[in-house]
Design a protein around this motif. Structure first.
Motif, mmCIF file in Angstrom:
data_model
loop_
_atom_site.group_PDB
_atom_site.id
_atom_site.type_symbol
_atom_site.label_atom_id
_atom_site.label_comp_id
_atom_site.label_asym_id
_atom_site.label_seq_id
_atom_site.Cartn_x
_atom_site.Cartn_y
_atom_site.Cartn_z
ATOM 1 N N ASN A 1 0.848 -1.199 0.000
ATOM 2 C CA ASN A 1 0.000 0.000 0.000
ATOM 3 C C ASN A 1 0.878 1.240 0.000
ATOM 4 O O ASN A 1 2.102 1.161 0.069
ATOM 5 C CB ASN A 1 -0.915 0.008 1.237
ATOM 6 C CG ASN A 1 -0.108 -0.268 2.490
ATOM 7 O OD1 ASN A 1 1.052 0.107 2.571
ATOM 8 N ND2 ASN A 1 -0.687 -0.942 3.435
ATOM 9 N N HIS A 2 0.224 2.382 -0.077
ATOM 10 C CA HIS A 2 0.925 3.667 -0.051
ATOM 11 C C HIS A 2 1.668 3.752 1.270
ATOM 12 O O HIS A 2 1.161 3.343 2.313
ATOM 13 C CB HIS A 2 -0.102 4.790 -0.158
ATOM 14 C CG HIS A 2 0.510 6.158 -0.290
ATOM 15 N ND1 HIS A 2 0.908 6.902 0.813
ATOM 16 C CD2 HIS A 2 0.815 6.894 -1.380
ATOM 17 C CE1 HIS A 2 1.410 8.047 0.396
ATOM 18 N NE2 HIS A 2 1.378 8.075 -0.928
ATOM 19 N N TYR B 1 0.170 4.367 4.748
ATOM 20 C CA TYR B 1 -0.725 3.408 5.419
ATOM 21 C C TYR B 1 0.048 2.247 6.037
ATOM 22 O O TYR B 1 -0.549 1.332 6.581
ATOM 23 C CB TYR B 1 -1.763 2.895 4.429
ATOM 24 C CG TYR B 1 -2.810 3.938 4.119
ATOM 25 C CD1 TYR B 1 -2.593 4.875 3.129
ATOM 26 C CD2 TYR B 1 -3.972 4.016 4.854
ATOM 27 C CE1 TYR B 1 -3.514 5.873 2.873
ATOM 28 C CE2 TYR B 1 -4.912 5.005 4.607
ATOM 29 C CZ TYR B 1 -4.675 5.924 3.615
ATOM 30 O OH TYR B 1 -5.586 6.912 3.368
ATOM 31 N N ASP B 2 1.385 2.283 5.964
ATOM 32 C CA ASP B 2 2.142 1.197 6.601
ATOM 33 C C ASP B 2 1.892 1.206 8.092
ATOM 34 O O ASP B 2 1.831 2.282 8.717
ATOM 35 C CB ASP B 2 3.644 1.382 6.335
ATOM 36 C CG ASP B 2 3.957 1.004 4.887
ATOM 37 O OD1 ASP B 2 3.099 0.350 4.259
ATOM 38 O OD2 ASP B 2 5.028 1.394 4.382
ATOM 39 N N ARG C 1 -0.625 0.955 9.935
ATOM 40 C CA ARG C 1 -1.769 1.681 10.495
ATOM 41 C C ARG C 1 -2.956 0.734 10.461
ATOM 42 O O ARG C 1 -3.082 -0.076 9.549
ATOM 43 C CB ARG C 1 -2.098 2.924 9.669
ATOM 44 C CG ARG C 1 -1.121 4.057 9.909
ATOM 45 C CD ARG C 1 -1.546 5.310 9.209
ATOM 46 N NE ARG C 1 -0.506 6.324 9.288
ATOM 47 C CZ ARG C 1 -0.429 7.227 10.257
ATOM 48 N NH1 ARG C 1 -1.328 7.198 11.222
ATOM 49 N NH2 ARG C 1 0.527 8.121 10.278
ATOM 50 N N ILE D 1 -6.408 -0.229 9.485
ATOM 51 C CA ILE D 1 -7.385 0.198 8.478
ATOM 52 C C ILE D 1 -8.672 -0.547 8.781
ATOM 53 O O ILE D 1 -8.717 -1.786 8.731
ATOM 54 C CB ILE D 1 -6.877 -0.131 7.055
ATOM 55 C CG1 ILE D 1 -5.489 0.483 6.839
ATOM 56 C CG2 ILE D 1 -7.855 0.377 6.015
ATOM 57 C CD1 ILE D 1 -4.827 0.045 5.561
ATOM 58 N N ILE E 1 -8.973 4.984 8.799
ATOM 59 C CA ILE E 1 -7.897 4.511 9.679
ATOM 60 C C ILE E 1 -8.263 4.905 11.107
ATOM 61 O O ILE E 1 -9.127 5.756 11.335
ATOM 62 C CB ILE E 1 -6.521 5.078 9.273
ATOM 63 C CG1 ILE E 1 -6.428 6.577 9.520
ATOM 64 C CG2 ILE E 1 -6.153 4.711 7.884
ATOM 65 C CD1 ILE E 1 -4.999 7.051 9.508
ATOM 66 N N ALA F 1 -0.523 13.445 3.299
ATOM 67 C CA ALA F 1 -1.125 12.124 3.488
ATOM 68 C C ALA F 1 -2.353 11.983 2.595
ATOM 69 O O ALA F 1 -3.235 12.848 2.616
ATOM 70 C CB ALA F 1 -1.531 11.949 4.942
ATOM 71 N N LEU G 1 -5.213 10.859 2.813
ATOM 72 C CA LEU G 1 -6.127 10.331 3.822
ATOM 73 C C LEU G 1 -7.356 11.211 3.897
ATOM 74 O O LEU G 1 -7.238 12.441 3.882
ATOM 75 C CB LEU G 1 -5.410 10.356 5.182
ATOM 76 C CG LEU G 1 -6.280 10.084 6.401
ATOM 77 C CD1 LEU G 1 -6.695 8.630 6.431
ATOM 78 C CD2 LEU G 1 -5.525 10.423 7.667
ATOM 79 N N GLU H 1 -9.012 5.729 -3.162
ATOM 80 C CA GLU H 1 -9.439 7.008 -2.602
ATOM 81 C C GLU H 1 -9.847 7.919 -3.753
ATOM 82 O O GLU H 1 -9.440 7.693 -4.910
ATOM 83 C CB GLU H 1 -8.265 7.626 -1.832
ATOM 84 C CG GLU H 1 -8.611 8.816 -0.996
ATOM 85 C CD GLU H 1 -9.791 8.592 -0.079
ATOM 86 O OE1 GLU H 1 -10.946 8.687 -0.544
ATOM 87 O OE2 GLU H 1 -9.579 8.286 1.097
ATOM 88 N N ILE I 1 -4.984 2.953 -3.452
ATOM 89 C CA ILE I 1 -4.093 3.229 -2.323
ATOM 90 C C ILE I 1 -3.355 1.963 -1.892
ATOM 91 O O ILE I 1 -2.203 2.005 -1.492
ATOM 92 C CB ILE I 1 -4.898 3.776 -1.129
ATOM 93 C CG1 ILE I 1 -5.630 5.045 -1.507
ATOM 94 C CG2 ILE I 1 -4.023 3.992 0.087
ATOM 95 C CD1 ILE I 1 -4.750 6.229 -1.702
#
Lengths: 91, 94
Positions: free
Chosen positions: A15-16, A19-20, A22, A24, A44, A73, A75, B59, B80
């Motif tokens: 993943n991006h 997002y390591d 974290r 989800i 998240i 981010a 996000l 996203e 993502i």
């Protein structure tokens, strides 16, 4: 913000990098009656929300980036609170 | 973010600058239980590793552009990450 219920977790290794390591989580959107409205969102976690808990989810990028203190981010949805009680008086 | 499944690839010959070399994949949006909903979209792949058939999460709007490098690119949806597993907590399905 959205009222939600934590109904699942997503495990992902590719993943991006934001997002390591974290959490989800899969969150059901709740209606005011507390029942899932059928829609869902992936957010998240920032408050260690557990399975089945009613949570408050921010669904807006700038606020989410302020919370994680990272302007770059990718996000948008982040769980920012665990809800104890929802009260909707009959008007 | 929402779940999706990669169902194809798009190879544009001309793209605006900043999007050269960015993989474009056709993604079928899914609901919570991985059932197809809505119509497929084309998403840029920030992981550069997603292949057709894989379960992904993507996203939209500004956060999609932020996922790419260079980030200030005209992109509406971006993949993502690739899902290894969705673990459903067995809550009573009301």
């Amino acid at each position: 913000m959205i009222l939600g219920r934590v109904c699942g977790a997503i495990h992902s290794t590719i993943n991006h990098q934001f997002y390591d390591n974290r959490r989800i989580l899969l969150v059901d959107r709740l209606g005011l009656d507390g029942k899932p409205s059928g829609d869902y969102i992936i957010a998240i976690d920032s408050v260690d929300a557990g399975a089945g808990e009613t949570v408050l989810v921010i669904d807006e990028g700038n606020s989410a980036r302020q919370i994680v203190k990272d302007d770059m981010a990718p996000l948008r949805s982040i769980i920012i609170g665990i809800v104890d009680d929802v009260e909707v008086p009959e008007l | 973010m929402r779940l999706g499944r990669v169902i194809g690839t798009v190879t544009p010959c001309v793209v605006c600058d900043g999007l050269e070399g960015v993989p474009m994949l056709i993604v079928q949006p899914l609901d919570k239980r991985k059932n197809p909903v809505d119509s497929p979209i084309v998403a840029a792949d920030s992981t550069r590793m997603a292949a057709p058939g894989e379960l992904i999460y993507y996203e939209s709007i500004r956060e999609a552009a932020l996922a790419l490098d260079p980030w200030f690119v005209p992109v509406n949806d971006a993949i993502i990450g690739i899902v290894d597993d969705v673990h459903y907590f067995d809550l009573e399905e009301t």
